[in-house]
Scaffold this active site. Structure first.
Site, PDB file in Angstrom:
ATOM      1  N   SER A  69       1.129  -0.771  -0.152  1.00 32.91           N
ATOM      2  CA  SER A  69       0.495   0.110  -0.122  1.00 32.91           C
ATOM      3  C   SER A  69       1.147   1.047   0.423  1.00 32.91           C
ATOM      4  O   SER A  69       1.676   1.351   1.086  1.00 32.91           O
ATOM      5  CB  SER A  69      -1.290   0.008   1.534  1.00 32.91           C
ATOM      6  OG  SER A  69      -1.726  -0.930   1.366  1.00 32.91           O
ATOM      7  N   LYS A 117      -6.747   2.502  -2.903  1.00 31.09           N
ATOM      8  CA  LYS A 117      -6.389   1.198  -2.247  1.00 31.09           C
ATOM      9  C   LYS A 117      -6.123   2.299  -0.618  1.00 31.09           C
ATOM     10  O   LYS A 117      -6.638   2.276   0.940  1.00 31.09           O
ATOM     11  CB  LYS A 117      -4.269   0.775  -1.839  1.00 31.09           C
ATOM     12  CG  LYS A 117      -4.826  -0.211  -1.233  1.00 31.09           C
ATOM     13  CD  LYS A 117      -5.376  -1.041  -0.433  1.00 31.09           C
ATOM     14  CE  LYS A 117      -5.100  -1.720   1.042  1.00 31.09           C
ATOM     15  NZ  LYS A 117      -5.579  -2.803   2.084  1.00 31.09           N
ATOM     16  N   LYS A 150      -0.413   4.878   8.791  1.00 30.90           N
ATOM     17  CA  LYS A 150      -0.176   5.750   7.754  1.00 30.90           C
ATOM     18  C   LYS A 150      -0.918   5.691   5.923  1.00 30.90           C
ATOM     19  O   LYS A 150      -0.723   6.669   5.813  1.00 30.90           O
ATOM     20  CB  LYS A 150       1.156   4.205   6.828  1.00 30.90           C
ATOM     21  CG  LYS A 150       1.589   4.695   5.696  1.00 30.90           C
ATOM     22  CD  LYS A 150       2.208   3.303   4.679  1.00 30.90           C
ATOM     23  CE  LYS A 150       0.801   1.835   4.714  1.00 30.90           C
ATOM     24  NZ  LYS A 150       1.292   0.501   3.689  1.00 30.90           N
TER      25      LYS A 150
HETATM   26  P1  NAD Z   1       4.576  -6.705   7.854  1.00 31.85           P
HETATM   27  O1  NAD Z   1       5.152  -6.098   8.594  1.00 31.85           O
HETATM   28  O2  NAD Z   1       3.717  -8.052   8.475  1.00 31.85           O
HETATM   29  O3  NAD Z   1       5.407  -6.910   5.986  1.00 31.85           O
HETATM   30  C1  NAD Z   1       6.079  -6.834   6.372  1.00 31.85           C
HETATM   31  C2  NAD Z   1       7.899  -7.299   5.240  1.00 31.85           C
HETATM   32  O4  NAD Z   1       8.635  -6.383   4.855  1.00 31.85           O
HETATM   33  C3  NAD Z   1       8.363  -7.341   6.548  1.00 31.85           C
HETATM   34  O5  NAD Z   1       8.294  -9.299   6.937  1.00 31.85           O
HETATM   35  C4  NAD Z   1       9.770  -7.304   6.984  1.00 31.85           C
HETATM   36  O6  NAD Z   1      10.860  -7.734   7.563  1.00 31.85           O
HETATM   37  C5  NAD Z   1       9.439  -6.687   5.368  1.00 31.85           C
HETATM   38  N1  NAD Z   1      10.677  -5.800   5.773  1.00 31.85           N
HETATM   39  C6  NAD Z   1      10.932  -3.967   5.575  1.00 31.85           C
HETATM   40  N2  NAD Z   1      11.684  -3.927   5.445  1.00 31.85           N
HETATM   41  C7  NAD Z   1      13.151  -4.377   4.227  1.00 31.85           C
HETATM   42  C8  NAD Z   1      13.498  -4.099   3.703  1.00 31.85           C
HETATM   43  N3  NAD Z   1      14.497  -3.328   3.213  1.00 31.85           N
HETATM   44  N4  NAD Z   1      14.358  -5.274   2.776  1.00 31.85           N
HETATM   45  C9  NAD Z   1      12.816  -6.616   2.413  1.00 31.85           C
HETATM   46  N5  NAD Z   1      11.624  -7.049   3.104  1.00 31.85           N
HETATM   47  C10 NAD Z   1      11.805  -5.925   4.051  1.00 31.85           C
HETATM   48  O7  NAD Z   1       3.455  -5.859   6.828  1.00 31.85           O
HETATM   49  P2  NAD Z   1       2.526  -6.698   5.989  1.00 31.85           P
HETATM   50  O8  NAD Z   1       1.182  -7.204   6.559  1.00 31.85           O
HETATM   51  O9  NAD Z   1       2.377  -7.512   5.907  1.00 31.85           O
HETATM   52  O10 NAD Z   1       1.938  -5.704   4.445  1.00 31.85           O
HETATM   53  C11 NAD Z   1       2.334  -5.164   3.830  1.00 31.85           C
HETATM   54  C12 NAD Z   1       2.256  -4.222   2.816  1.00 31.85           C
HETATM   55  O11 NAD Z   1       0.638  -4.455   2.850  1.00 31.85           O
HETATM   56  C13 NAD Z   1       1.883  -2.812   3.782  1.00 31.85           C
HETATM   57  O12 NAD Z   1       1.826  -2.210   2.532  1.00 31.85           O
HETATM   58  C14 NAD Z   1       0.478  -3.490   4.138  1.00 31.85           C
HETATM   59  O13 NAD Z   1       0.110  -1.830   4.636  1.00 31.85           O
HETATM   60  C15 NAD Z   1      -0.348  -3.810   3.374  1.00 31.85           C
HETATM   61  N6  NAD Z   1      -1.766  -4.320   3.455  1.00 31.85           N
HETATM   62  C16 NAD Z   1      -1.944  -5.303   4.419  1.00 31.85           C
HETATM   63  C17 NAD Z   1      -2.615  -6.264   4.090  1.00 31.85           C
HETATM   64  C18 NAD Z   1      -3.084  -6.942   6.078  1.00 31.85           C
HETATM   65  O14 NAD Z   1      -4.384  -6.974   6.413  1.00 31.85           O
HETATM   66  N7  NAD Z   1      -1.880  -7.270   6.318  1.00 31.85           N
HETATM   67  C19 NAD Z   1      -3.188  -5.540   4.328  1.00 31.85           C
HETATM   68  C20 NAD Z   1      -3.408  -5.108   2.860  1.00 31.85           C
HETATM   69  C21 NAD Z   1      -2.487  -4.475   2.530  1.00 31.85           C
END
Ligand code: NAD
Length: 304
Positions: free
Chosen positions: A99, A173, A242
């Site tokens: 997102s 989104k 965010k």
């Molecule tokens: P999360 O924090 O669980 O996962 C993010 C991952 O990115 C982590 O495993 C972290 O270690 C990794 N990361 C961070 N910096 C990094 C880098 N420089 N290089 C490689 N890996 C790195 O977040 P999430 O819930 O999986 O969400 C991911 C995206 O999806 C976000 O943008 C969020 O807003 C969006 N999103 C999440 C949900 C949900 O229900 N969790 C739903 C829709 C959208």
């Protein structure tokens, strides 16, 4: 329609990226993944994926590159690394499913285009449960032929909907999540006020679900994650905060400053900063409960 890509790279194997990888692997896609968390890499390997040592090492193995990262700052940094390496082949496509901020996505599409690399934004709605069930709503921004190439891959996770040019998926989104943030906040306040009046929480949630106040917050989040005391939806409060800020910023940039949006974004920012880091967004109900507990019951008649 092109065939489903047989091999992809995926950077970001967190709450969403990890089950997405598992679903693609089950569908026969070879996933070369990278995450800064060693535990996430181990999980990928045990699901049958290939753990890479860097984003560039993952990208070198494929021509479709999916990003599922927390925010635009991190997406930009990963793309900086990829562009500094020779990992992105001409004709390959970056699919940013994070997102992210729409205007930064437009800038990323432009700098990738200079290197002959396509860009599609494809953020998702439906959370971890949506990935597991394969029924995510996927909001796609971009143009053909890049979209046509990645559609079969996206269809493994849910239903892609083309909403406009590059950045439109990310704009839609953020705006969706601003609405969702307002729903959860309003639903939580209503349930807690009802409780103070003597209406049990469960009853008030049922009332909302039988009435015009219903939403995913009353139909799913309150029953599944708040009333049960589970608070484990897999979506962090900081990420929702965010998104609300991105949506409000977008309105300001476009000269359509929202009236309600800034209040919602400010409330979520406050709750997210006061909750322990990494807290689930459904914890906002507990945060509100303690905020209300500090306010003693008023004596006298309720407001007319
Ligand atoms: P999360 O924090 O669980 O996962 C993010 C991952 O990115 C982590 O495993 C972290 O270690 C990794 N990361 C961070 N910096 C990094 C880098 N420089 N290089 C490689 N890996 C790195 O977040 P999430 O819930 O999986 O969400 C991911 C995206 O999806 C976000 O943008 C969020 O807003 C969006 N999103 C999440 C949900 C949900 O229900 N969790 C739903 C829709 C959208």
């Amino acid at each position: 329609m092109p065939d489903r890509p047989g091999r992809i790279s995926l950077v970001g194997l967190g709450n969403m990226g990890s089950p997405m990888a598992a679903r693609w692997i089950e569908a026969g896609v070879e996933v070369h993944g990278f995450d800064t968390s060693p535990a996430a890499l181990e999980q990928l390997t045990s699901a049958g994926g290939v753990a890479a040592a860097s984003p560039a090492a993952a990208a070198a193995a494929a021509t479709i590159h999916v990003l599922m990262l927390p925010n635009s700052r991190i997406v930009d940094a990963v793309l900086d690394d990829l562009l500094a390496s020779d990992a992105l082949q001409k004709g390959s496509i970056v699919v940013d499913m994070s997102s992210s901020e729409p205007t930064r996505s437009i800038a990323n599409a432009e700098r990738l285009a200079e290197r002959g690399v396509g860009f599609v934004d494809a953020p998702v709605s439906g959370g971890v449960r949506g990935v597991l069930a394969g029924n995510l709503a996927i909001l796609v921004g971009g143009t053909a032929p890049a979209i046509d190439t990645v559609l079969p891959l996206l269809e493994v996770l849910g239903t892609p909907r083309h909403v406009g040019d590059v950045g439109a998926g990310h704009a839609a989104k953020a705006l969706n999540n601003l609405v969702s943030a307002a729903h959860l906040w309003a639903t939580s306040e209503a349930v807690l006020v009802a409780e103070r009046f003597g209406i049990p929480r469960e009853t008030m949630v049922e009332v909302l679900n039988a009435s015009t106040g219903r939403s995913v917050s009353s139909e799913v989040k309150w029953p599944k994650f708040i009333l049960t005391g589970d608070y484990g939806s897999g979506f962090q409060a900081g990420l929702l905060s965010k998104d609300a800020n991105v949506a409000v910023g977008l309105g300001e940039q476009l000269g359509v400053p929202s009236l309600l949006g800034p209040a919602v974004a400010e409330l979520w920012q406050r709750a997210a900063s006061e909750l322990p880091p990494g807290s689930d967004h459904t914890e906002v109900a507990r945060w509100l409960e303690s905020a209300f507990a500090e306010a003693p019951p008023r004596t006298g008649e309720p407001r007319p």
